[in-house]
Design a protein around this motif. Structure first.
Motif, PDB file in Angstrom:
ATOM      1  N   VAL A  59      -1.694 -12.683  10.149  1.00  0.00           N
ATOM      2  CA  VAL A  59      -2.258 -11.343  10.373  1.00  0.00           C
ATOM      3  C   VAL A  59      -2.397 -10.573   9.060  1.00  0.00           C
ATOM      4  O   VAL A  59      -3.244  -9.681   8.943  1.00  0.00           O
ATOM      5  N   SER A  60      -1.592 -10.935   8.043  1.00  0.00           N
ATOM      6  CA  SER A  60      -1.659 -10.209   6.771  1.00  0.00           C
ATOM      7  C   SER A  60      -3.032 -10.307   6.111  1.00  0.00           C
ATOM      8  O   SER A  60      -3.350  -9.507   5.223  1.00  0.00           O
ATOM      9  N   HIS A  61      -3.859 -11.277   6.538  1.00  0.00           N
ATOM     10  CA  HIS A  61      -5.217 -11.379   5.999  1.00  0.00           C
ATOM     11  C   HIS A  61      -6.131 -10.296   6.558  1.00  0.00           C
ATOM     12  O   HIS A  61      -7.200 -10.031   5.994  1.00  0.00           O
ATOM     13  N   PHE A  62      -5.746  -9.683   7.662  1.00  0.00           N
ATOM     14  CA  PHE A  62      -6.609  -8.709   8.330  1.00  0.00           C
ATOM     15  C   PHE A  62      -6.023  -7.296   8.334  1.00  0.00           C
ATOM     16  O   PHE A  62      -6.751  -6.330   8.546  1.00  0.00           O
ATOM     17  N   VAL A  63      -4.729  -7.168   8.129  1.00  0.00           N
ATOM     18  CA  VAL A  63      -4.044  -5.872   8.175  1.00  0.00           C
ATOM     19  C   VAL A  63      -3.178  -5.736   6.928  1.00  0.00           C
ATOM     20  O   VAL A  63      -2.594  -6.722   6.467  1.00  0.00           O
ATOM     21  N   ASP A  64      -3.089  -4.531   6.381  1.00  0.00           N
ATOM     22  CA  ASP A  64      -2.221  -4.300   5.220  1.00  0.00           C
ATOM     23  C   ASP A  64      -0.756  -4.396   5.644  1.00  0.00           C
ATOM     24  O   ASP A  64      -0.263  -3.561   6.418  1.00  0.00           O
ATOM     25  N   ILE A  65      -0.066  -5.408   5.150  1.00  0.00           N
ATOM     26  CA  ILE A  65       1.355  -5.603   5.438  1.00  0.00           C
ATOM     27  C   ILE A  65       2.076  -5.751   4.101  1.00  0.00           C
ATOM     28  O   ILE A  65       1.668  -6.548   3.254  1.00  0.00           O
ATOM     29  N   LEU A 125       5.061  -2.181  12.673  1.00  0.00           N
ATOM     30  CA  LEU A 125       4.492  -3.036  13.715  1.00  0.00           C
ATOM     31  C   LEU A 125       5.051  -4.456  13.618  1.00  0.00           C
ATOM     32  O   LEU A 125       5.319  -5.104  14.639  1.00  0.00           O
ATOM     33  N   SER A 126       5.235  -4.953  12.403  1.00  0.00           N
ATOM     34  CA  SER A 126       5.746  -6.318  12.221  1.00  0.00           C
ATOM     35  C   SER A 126       7.180  -6.447  12.719  1.00  0.00           C
ATOM     36  O   SER A 126       7.521  -7.409  13.422  1.00  0.00           O
ATOM     37  N   ASP A 140       0.857  -1.189   0.000  1.00  0.00           N
ATOM     38  CA  ASP A 140       0.000   0.000   0.000  1.00  0.00           C
ATOM     39  C   ASP A 140       0.892   1.239   0.000  1.00  0.00           C
ATOM     40  O   ASP A 140       1.430   1.634   1.026  1.00  0.00           O
ATOM     41  N   ARG A 160       3.084   1.461   8.243  1.00  0.00           N
ATOM     42  CA  ARG A 160       2.559   1.095   9.555  1.00  0.00           C
ATOM     43  C   ARG A 160       2.656  -0.406   9.797  1.00  0.00           C
ATOM     44  O   ARG A 160       3.115  -0.851  10.850  1.00  0.00           O
ATOM     45  N   GLY A 161       2.201  -1.190   8.822  1.00  0.00           N
ATOM     46  CA  GLY A 161       2.265  -2.644   8.981  1.00  0.00           C
ATOM     47  C   GLY A 161       3.695  -3.136   9.101  1.00  0.00           C
ATOM     48  O   GLY A 161       3.983  -4.048   9.884  1.00  0.00           O
TER      49      GLY A 161
END
Length: 671
Positions: free
Chosen positions: A204-210, A289-290, A37, A285-286
């Motif tokens: 988590v990548s299924h729920f948050v843009d990483i 955080l990762s 993104d 952001r992703g």
């Protein structure tokens, strides 16, 4: 924590094993949904992209670029070309194929067909993209190259970076400890921590843009930090064993000293990474955080898994430690270095500062941008496609500028753009949109200057309101946004880290010194990166630096620099509290930590430097920047500059006003 891990060593190891196996299996079952993104709300290029998204059909696209060198050009190979396209239309998810004979170069030798898929690039099955690419490349007498996001997904295959880095780290640890078992514990700890985090992030990548580059970046930082943290604790454990303590006591004392330093140092890395949130750049952001979660997991593994492993293998480790102890006395060498620096502190200080400042100067000329196929490896199909399109249609063909009229006359815009210096061709309007092809390549600095000139000088003179978008405009906007928000980011990261150091060391000058030196090491690493990837030193492809790499390097390097600051100065502080002798504190602090900091730095340099082998230009930039920063930090700053500064400051280094001392909370790194 160390005591619990010792008493329940089998349970601690079993829990970590269950976590690693559980998240790995789960991530395999769910697969990944990483998504890049690069949106930047509020910018002109993003407004253009959003407006076009409402009218454009969804689905990824790719280009099949064809070239025929015969006298009759591509038209003479019509049968072969049509056979390629016929087979391509039969492939899964292919929705539309354009006619390449309607998009020929002026000499008729080069053409391209645009392939539209029925799903976004990240949603297309990997195997189907590979099958499409293999089918398209069956060109017979026609030269074929492929471009587009789906092709980038399958052509960026990982290099041997992670394996080479870990192997190099293991070699250094074996040389340091003269034991494969002792060397394996830090590596094993890092593998458990990084492996567990990687599985979590995949789910988590299924729920948050990483972003798609998050996984290798996590491994890059995680392995380096994880091995380092475990090494520093194990080194203190070895010291306590040689001091005559039993294994359980040595483990607890190591965790109660070096373990505290690890927790504090890791916290500074996490603060620096979370400082990226202050930039307000959604795509980072992703990633932030990762990587912060990776550091957190390495901290937890260092203070829970490592003590359990030390208890399980303690007897064998102790025999090896005592057997090899008499053969080495590295502390004596570091003590001599400290004494030499303290006798004449001005010379090493001047040399170190001149080196750091000199390497930082090129960073002032750093140019930010986004990578395109022009910087791909020379033999890749995406690079061949780029070169063929540039040869047939001009260097700016792959990076058109999109001029969208909110109101006004599109025909007048097209005529104005066609006569503007720096634009090779402007196509007739398509609705409110005009495509303009620069005369220079997307990576050329002149193209970025053209975007600025259109926005400030050319288009404002026309009636109506117009927006300039496209990949070059997006890179220009991103670089501008980073420059505008960078002061806040630096203030947040430096300020919070300095405050933590002030609380721990009860000093004003120590945090100030740390902040200045860390900024110098970051500047030097960015300077070297500019020389190599910006100016093309050592055979690298010259071009802009990835727009988000400098801020990521700032966050990671600032945190890692604080690691070494904490490890070194905490031992100095320990001696200062014990003896009250500032000069002795500097000497004994360097003697106790110089060897392990150098070894830890060497491991990080090799782990990070191994990513220069990665085919991704972005990851190579990360690897070089981090490796140079750690190298300078471990050798120049910690071994020369810090001892010299601490000698010049003397007892004043530990000064803190009484009124401030009363108001600050107490957080000791020494029990």
């Amino acid at each position: 924590m160390a005591g619990w891990a010792q008493r329940h060593r089998w349970l601690a190891v079993a829990l970590w094993a269950l976590v690693l196996i559980g998240v790995t299996v789960t991530s395999r079952l769910t697969g990944s949904a990483f998504h890049d993104d690069n949106s930047l709300p509020g910018t002109e290029s993003q407004q253009v992209a959003d407006l076009l998204d409402h009218t454009a059909q969804s689905g990824a696209s790719a280009q099949i670029v064809l070239k025929a060198d015969g006298v009759t050009g591509l038209a003479g190979e019509r049968a072969a070309v049509e056979n390629i396209l016929r087979n391509v239309r039969l492939q899964p998810h292919v929705r539309l194929v354009t006619n390449p004979f309607e998009a020929l170069s002026s000499d008729g030798r080069i053409g391209y067909a645009t392939i539209t898929f029925d799903a976004a690039s990240t949603e297309l099955p990997y195997d189907d993209i590979v099958k499409f690419a293999d089918t398209a490349k069956q060109g017979g007498p026609v030269e074929v190259a492929l471009a587009g996001d789906p092709i980038e997904r399958i052509s960026g295959g990982g290099g041997p970076a992670e394996g080479v880095g870990l192997l190099a780290a293991l070699v250094i640890l074996v040389f340091l400890f003269r034991s494969l078992l002792a060397a394996g514990l830090p590596v094993l700890t890092a593998v458990f921590a990084v492996g567990s985090t990687l599985g979590v992030i995949t789910v988590v990548s299924h729920f948050v843009d990483i972003a798609s580059y998050t996984s290798p970046l996590m491994m890059l930082v995680g392995f380096g930090v994880g091995v380092d943290y475990a090494l520093l604790i194990f080194s203190r454990y070895r010291t306590e064993i040689l001091a005559g303590h039993d294994r359980d006591t040595a483990t607890r004392r190591a965790l109660d000293t070096a373990g505290r330093s690890v927790l504090f140092a890791g916290t500074t890395v996490i603060i620096a990474l979370l400082g990226l949130l202050a930039l307000g750049l959604g795509g980072l952001r992703g990633v932030a955080l990762s990587v912060a979660l990776t550091v957190l997991m390495t901290m937890l593994a260092s203070v829970t898994l490592l003590p359990a492993l030390l208890s399980l293998f303690g007897e064998r480790l102790e025999r090896g430690i005592r057997r090899h102890a008499a053969k080495r006395d590295h502390a004596r060498l570091w003590r001599r270095l400290a004494e030499g620096v303290q006798r004449r502190p001005a010379a090493p200080l001047a040399i170190g500062l001149l080196l750091l400042i000199g390497l930082s100067i090129p960073a002032a000329g750093m140019r930010l941008g986004f990578a395109d196929a022009s910087t791909d490896p020379a033999g890749s199909t995406t690079r061949k496609a780029y070169d063929l399109l540039a040869e047939g249609f001009g260097p700016g063909f792959t990076g058109p500028l999109v001029v969208l009229g909110v109101d006004g006359d599109p025909v007048a815009v097209q005529q104005t753009l066609a006569s503007t210096p720096g634009i090779a061709r402007a196509l007739p309007p398509m609705g409110r949109t005009v495509l303009a092809f620069p005369a220079t390549s997307p990576q050329d600095e002149a193209t970025a200057e053209l975007v600025t000139r259109l926005r400030t000088d050319v288009l404002p003179n026309l009636p109506g309101h117009y927006l300039v978008g496209g990949s070059v405009a997006a890179a220009t906007d991103f670089a501008g946004a980073v420059a505008d928000r960078l002061p806040l980011f630096v203030l947040v990261v430096v300020g919070l880290s300095a405050l933590l150091l002030m609380v721990v060391f009860r000093s004003i000058l120590v945090p100030l010194k740390a902040a200045v030196l860390n900024l110098l090491s970051i500047g030097a690493s960015l300077g070297v990166m500019t020389l190599v990837f910006g100016d093309g030193w050592f055979g690298a492809q010259p071009g802009p630096i990835e727009a988000f790499v400098p801020v990521m390097i700032f966050a990671i390097v600032f945190g890692l620099s604080m690691d070494y600051e904490v490890f070194l100065v905490s031992r100095m502080h320990e001696e200062w509290r014990r003896t009250g002798d500032a000069r002795l504190a500097v000497r004994e602090g360097l003697a106790a930590t110089g060897g392990v900091i150098t070894a830890a730095g060497a491991i990080m340099v090799l782990v990070f430097g191994a990513f220069l082998l990665d085919p991704s230009r972005m990851l190579a930039q990360f690897g070089l920047g981090l490796a140079v920063a750690v190298l300078l930090d471990a050798l120049v700053i910690r071994c020369l500059v810090v001892p010299a500064v601490m000698r010049l400051l003397g007892a004043r280094a530990w000064w803190l006003p009484r009124w401030l001392d009363r108001r600050l909370p107490h957080l000791a790194l020494e029990p």
